[in-house]
Scaffold this active site. Sequence first.
Site, PDB file in Angstrom:
ATOM      1  N   VAL A   1      43.300  28.027  35.125  1.00  0.00           N
ATOM      2  CA  VAL A   1      44.130  28.167  33.915  1.00  0.00           C
ATOM      3  C   VAL A   1      45.627  28.224  34.210  1.00  0.00           C
ATOM      4  CG1 VAL A   1      42.322  29.251  32.510  1.00  0.00           C
ATOM      5  CG2 VAL A   1      43.894  30.710  33.832  1.00  0.00           C
TER       6      VAL A   1
ATOM      7  N   SER B   1      44.105  44.552  27.279  1.00  0.00           N
ATOM      8  CA  SER B   1      43.512  45.686  27.995  1.00  0.00           C
ATOM      9  C   SER B   1      44.109  47.004  27.509  1.00  0.00           C
ATOM     10  CB  SER B   1      43.802  45.521  29.491  1.00  0.00           C
ATOM     11  OG  SER B   1      43.636  46.737  30.179  1.00  0.00           O
TER      12      SER B   1
ATOM     13  N   TYR C   1      49.158  44.432  36.384  1.00  0.00           N
ATOM     14  CA  TYR C   1      48.114  44.122  35.392  1.00  0.00           C
ATOM     15  C   TYR C   1      48.561  44.532  33.991  1.00  0.00           C
ATOM     16  CZ  TYR C   1      43.301  44.031  33.547  1.00  0.00           C
ATOM     17  OH  TYR C   1      42.166  43.766  32.820  1.00  0.00           O
TER      18      TYR C   1
HETATM   19  P1  NAD Z   1      35.450  39.213  36.282  1.00  0.00           P
HETATM   20  O1  NAD Z   1      36.247  39.284  37.533  1.00  0.00           O
HETATM   21  O2  NAD Z   1      33.998  39.522  36.336  1.00  0.00           O
HETATM   22  O3  NAD Z   1      35.615  37.765  35.612  1.00  0.00           O
HETATM   23  C1  NAD Z   1      36.831  37.073  35.577  1.00  0.00           C
HETATM   24  C2  NAD Z   1      36.529  35.594  35.498  1.00  0.00           C
HETATM   25  O4  NAD Z   1      37.772  34.861  35.448  1.00  0.00           O
HETATM   26  C3  NAD Z   1      35.768  35.063  36.721  1.00  0.00           C
HETATM   27  O5  NAD Z   1      34.726  34.214  36.301  1.00  0.00           O
HETATM   28  C4  NAD Z   1      36.831  34.313  37.499  1.00  0.00           C
HETATM   29  O6  NAD Z   1      36.336  33.277  38.347  1.00  0.00           O
HETATM   30  C5  NAD Z   1      37.678  33.772  36.352  1.00  0.00           C
HETATM   31  N1  NAD Z   1      39.013  33.360  36.788  1.00  0.00           N
HETATM   32  C6  NAD Z   1      39.847  34.021  37.633  1.00  0.00           C
HETATM   33  N2  NAD Z   1      40.968  33.309  37.823  1.00  0.00           N
HETATM   34  C7  NAD Z   1      40.841  32.180  37.077  1.00  0.00           C
HETATM   35  C8  NAD Z   1      41.675  31.055  36.873  1.00  0.00           C
HETATM   36  N3  NAD Z   1      42.870  30.951  37.479  1.00  0.00           N
HETATM   37  N4  NAD Z   1      41.245  30.070  36.042  1.00  0.00           N
HETATM   38  C9  NAD Z   1      40.031  30.163  35.431  1.00  0.00           C
HETATM   39  N5  NAD Z   1      39.201  31.216  35.608  1.00  0.00           N
HETATM   40  C10 NAD Z   1      39.607  32.205  36.420  1.00  0.00           C
HETATM   41  O7  NAD Z   1      36.206  40.187  35.275  1.00  0.00           O
HETATM   42  P2  NAD Z   1      35.875  40.633  33.784  1.00  0.00           P
HETATM   43  O8  NAD Z   1      35.832  42.099  33.770  1.00  0.00           O
HETATM   44  O9  NAD Z   1      34.752  39.840  33.218  1.00  0.00           O
HETATM   45  O10 NAD Z   1      37.251  40.211  33.094  1.00  0.00           O
HETATM   46  C11 NAD Z   1      37.333  39.359  31.950  1.00  0.00           C
HETATM   47  C12 NAD Z   1      38.610  39.676  31.210  1.00  0.00           C
HETATM   48  O11 NAD Z   1      38.530  41.022  30.680  1.00  0.00           O
HETATM   49  C13 NAD Z   1      39.866  39.670  32.090  1.00  0.00           C
HETATM   50  O12 NAD Z   1      40.948  39.123  31.371  1.00  0.00           O
HETATM   51  C14 NAD Z   1      40.115  41.129  32.349  1.00  0.00           C
HETATM   52  O13 NAD Z   1      41.460  41.398  32.648  1.00  0.00           O
HETATM   53  C15 NAD Z   1      39.701  41.724  31.009  1.00  0.00           C
HETATM   54  N6  NAD Z   1      39.395  43.145  31.021  1.00  0.00           N
HETATM   55  C16 NAD Z   1      38.452  43.657  31.870  1.00  0.00           C
HETATM   56  C17 NAD Z   1      38.194  45.017  31.862  1.00  0.00           C
HETATM   57  C18 NAD Z   1      37.152  45.626  32.754  1.00  0.00           C
HETATM   58  O14 NAD Z   1      37.082  46.860  32.799  1.00  0.00           O
HETATM   59  N7  NAD Z   1      36.331  44.865  33.435  1.00  0.00           N
HETATM   60  C19 NAD Z   1      38.890  45.855  30.974  1.00  0.00           C
HETATM   61  C20 NAD Z   1      39.839  45.302  30.113  1.00  0.00           C
HETATM   62  C21 NAD Z   1      40.085  43.934  30.137  1.00  0.00           C
END
Ligand code: NAD
Length: 248
Positions: free
Chosen positions: A65, A143, A156
């Site tokens: 992305v 977040s 972040y």
């Molecule tokens: P995760 O690490 O399991 O998944 C993240 C996904 O993004 C992975 O599939 C990864 O390969 C993909 N990714 C990373 N860089 C990329 C790029 N440059 N282009 C395309 N894809 C890319 O994490 P998650 O917890 O599923 O996170 C999903 C979203 O939720 C994120 O934006 C994260 O910041 C947000 N979030 C997560 C939490 C939490 O507690 N897990 C809390 C708040 C927000």
Amino acid sequence: MMTKDRVALITGSGQGLGRAIALTFAREGSKIAINDIALNEKKALETVEELRAIGVEAEAFLADVTQEGEVGAMVEQVLERFGRIDILVNNAGINRDGLIHKGDLKNWSAVLGVNLTGPFICTKAVLPSMRQNKYGRIINISSLTARMGIFGTGYYATSKSGLIGLTKVTAAENVVKGITCNALAPGYIKTDMMVKYPEEQLQALIAKIPVGRLAEPSEIAEAAVFLAADSSSYITGAVLDINGGYLI
Ligand code: NAD
């Protein structure tokens, strides 16, 4: 079905929250474009297989992305395959912790790149066709860290706060074209991003969450479906907090 026949492009949806959003949208009748980076191709393809197994039209599109050329090509391919893009979920994200006074510019750039520049590039890429269709739902995954100053989350939290700015301006500029743009601000979710933390640190964190546990990815995905529904056309520029009472 809340998103019946709608085409949804979900970034970073090979695993974790993105995958849960894909499955939830699929159950609500959507056709699904899975996106992930080449490094995560296996999981992206597994997710597509899982969707097809329940009779859903789905395809994987590999693109980073942060790369405008790759995103442009992906959007063209999705439009060719499905004819339209009704819903974009800017979900791809990474996390690197670090104190600001010891800040590392490489980590700063990496996190800002994926979490903020990525959604800008993807939003810019889908808007022309959404504006032409006079319909669109853009959902940005922000977040809890954008809502309060949490120790060690400088890169972040800054990226996720910027994403709220992008959400509001995208909403303001596109409301007359039938496009809404909203953000979810989840607390701590049970995905790889969280379970990587040492057990002791994780338990200390959970102790601070009034609901007493991490969120299931599906609990966040349900909120994304709500914002993506046709019936949510009056909600735009909003940020929905989902954090088990961590921030009240
Ligand atoms: P995760 O690490 O399991 O998944 C993240 C996904 O993004 C992975 O599939 C990864 O390969 C993909 N990714 C990373 N860089 C990329 C790029 N440059 N282009 C395309 N894809 C890319 O994490 P998650 O917890 O599923 O996170 C999903 C979203 O939720 C994120 O934006 C994260 O910041 C947000 N979030 C997560 C939490 C939490 O507690 N897990 C809390 C708040 C927000």
